[in-house]
Scaffold this motif. Structure first.
Motif, PDB file in Angstrom:
ATOM      1  N   MET A 143       0.652  -1.105   0.067  1.00 47.50           N
ATOM      2  CA  MET A 143      -0.034  -0.043  -0.028  1.00 47.50           C
ATOM      3  C   MET A 143       0.917   1.244  -0.007  1.00 47.50           C
ATOM      4  N   ALA A 164      -0.823   4.492  -1.028  1.00 46.32           N
ATOM      5  CA  ALA A 164      -2.179   4.839  -0.601  1.00 46.32           C
ATOM      6  C   ALA A 164      -2.448   6.310  -0.565  1.00 46.32           C
ATOM      7  N   SER A 165      -3.719   6.544  -0.663  1.00 47.06           N
ATOM      8  CA  SER A 165      -3.840   8.249  -0.560  1.00 47.06           C
ATOM      9  C   SER A 165      -4.545   8.533   0.892  1.00 47.06           C
ATOM     10  N   PHE A 225      -7.457   6.529   1.824  1.00 46.16           N
ATOM     11  CA  PHE A 225      -7.635   4.932   1.661  1.00 46.16           C
ATOM     12  C   PHE A 225      -7.842   4.143   2.840  1.00 46.16           C
ATOM     13  N   GLY A 277      -5.811   6.354   5.306  1.00 48.64           N
ATOM     14  CA  GLY A 277      -4.497   6.598   5.003  1.00 48.64           C
ATOM     15  C   GLY A 277      -3.323   6.553   5.823  1.00 48.64           C
ATOM     16  N   ARG A 299      -9.962  -1.799  -0.544  1.00 45.27           N
ATOM     17  CA  ARG A 299      -8.979  -3.028  -1.166  1.00 45.27           C
ATOM     18  C   ARG A 299      -8.534  -3.863   0.104  1.00 45.27           C
TER      19      ARG A 299
END
Length: 283
Positions: free
Chosen positions: A114, A117-118, A121, A140, A224
């Motif tokens: 990850m 990842a934003s 997220f 995040g 996810r």
């Protein structure tokens, strides 16, 4: 002897698991056997052999272990490799003269998988090998818990045959093999040969993992989940996990979540250990 990898700093990543140690440095890697009787001295010997054979002068070493790691780098508990409990790698290996960071193996996988990842997220990584573990991010940021030990998915209680058992005891590779009184390698060979008992055991293990996945989806509403580990190579395991997860997750939450295999496959933990030690240079 191979020449050392190029670069200003030589970094080694170590994925220390219940059946194998994977050492990675640049384009070089080496696998060594472990097992329940494995000790810190065994690790030191295998690491030194890797360093000497490649002619390395490492500056940084990241070590990922399948257990609880304290904030001071001590291995607090390690069910699958009990000999590591109480181990302080930075102290035990200080003669190497390099910075050493210890991290839980699934947390390492999360760092690697990850990495992009934003800030919005929510998701995580599940590893199904000798044992089962998980690590998550919410909005995040890593979900660590009060002691930094969040993610012990293998301890999820399930009612099986009238008794309560941990997910580890049903779905982990080591437990499935032990249930049949055989080694993990033997289990894999029996599954390849379509042995009905072995295949039923693996399918039931996969379905149990699917219940764990469904539980995570229902609790965290992730976008996810990436799943890795050697147990996924057993035919019927991954398929059973996906079927059970979809059947027991809340439908809209299941539809909002992508459940897939980890991208870096067998190297995800070792690469994450490298990321963990690199991150200390920025702090």
């Amino acid at each position: 002897m191979h020449s050392a990898p190029e670069g200003n700093e030589i970094i080694i990543g170590a994925d220390l698991g219940g059946t194998k140690l994977l050492l990675v440095c640049g384009a070089y890697s080496r696998r060594c056997e472990t097992g329940p009787g494995y000790t810190p001295d065994d690790f030191a010997a295998q690491l030194r052999a890797f360093i000497e054979d490649l002619g390395l002068r490492p500056a940084l070493i990241g070590i990922a272990v399948p257990g609880l790691v304290g904030c001071d780098g001590i291995v607090v508990s390690c069910d699958v490799l009990p000999g590591l409990t109480g181990w302080r790698p930075a102290l035990a290996l200080e003669a190497l003269g390099c910075r050493i960071v210890v991290i839980n193996d699934v947390e390492a996988a999360l760092l690697e998988e990850m990495q992009d990842a934003s800030a919005e997220f929510t998701g995580g990584v599940i590893m199904a090998g000798t044992a089962i573990g998980a690590a998550f991010m919410t909005h995040g940021r890593a979900l660590r818990g009060a002691n930094g030990w969040a993610g012990e998915l293998g301890y999820l209680p399930l009612r099986v045959g009238g008794s309560v058992r941990r997910l580890d005891e049903v779905a982990a590779g080591g437990a499935m093999a032990n249930r049949l009184g055989i080694s993990g390698d033997k289990l894999a060979r029996l599954v390849e040969a379509a042995d009905p008992v072995a295949m039923d055991t693996v399918r039931a293990g996969g379905q149990a993992l699917g219940l764990g996945i469904a539980t995570i989806i229902n609790l965290l509403n992730p976008s996810r989940l990436a799943v890795g580990g050697g147990t996924l190579r057993l035919e019927g395991y991954w398929e059973g996990a996906l079927q059970a997860a979809e059947a027991h997750a809340i439908a809209p939450l299941w539809e909002a979540c992508t459940v897939e295999r980890v991208k870096s496959e067998d190297f995800v933990v070792a690469l994450g250990a490298i990321r963990a030690v690199q991150s200390t240079l920025k702090s």
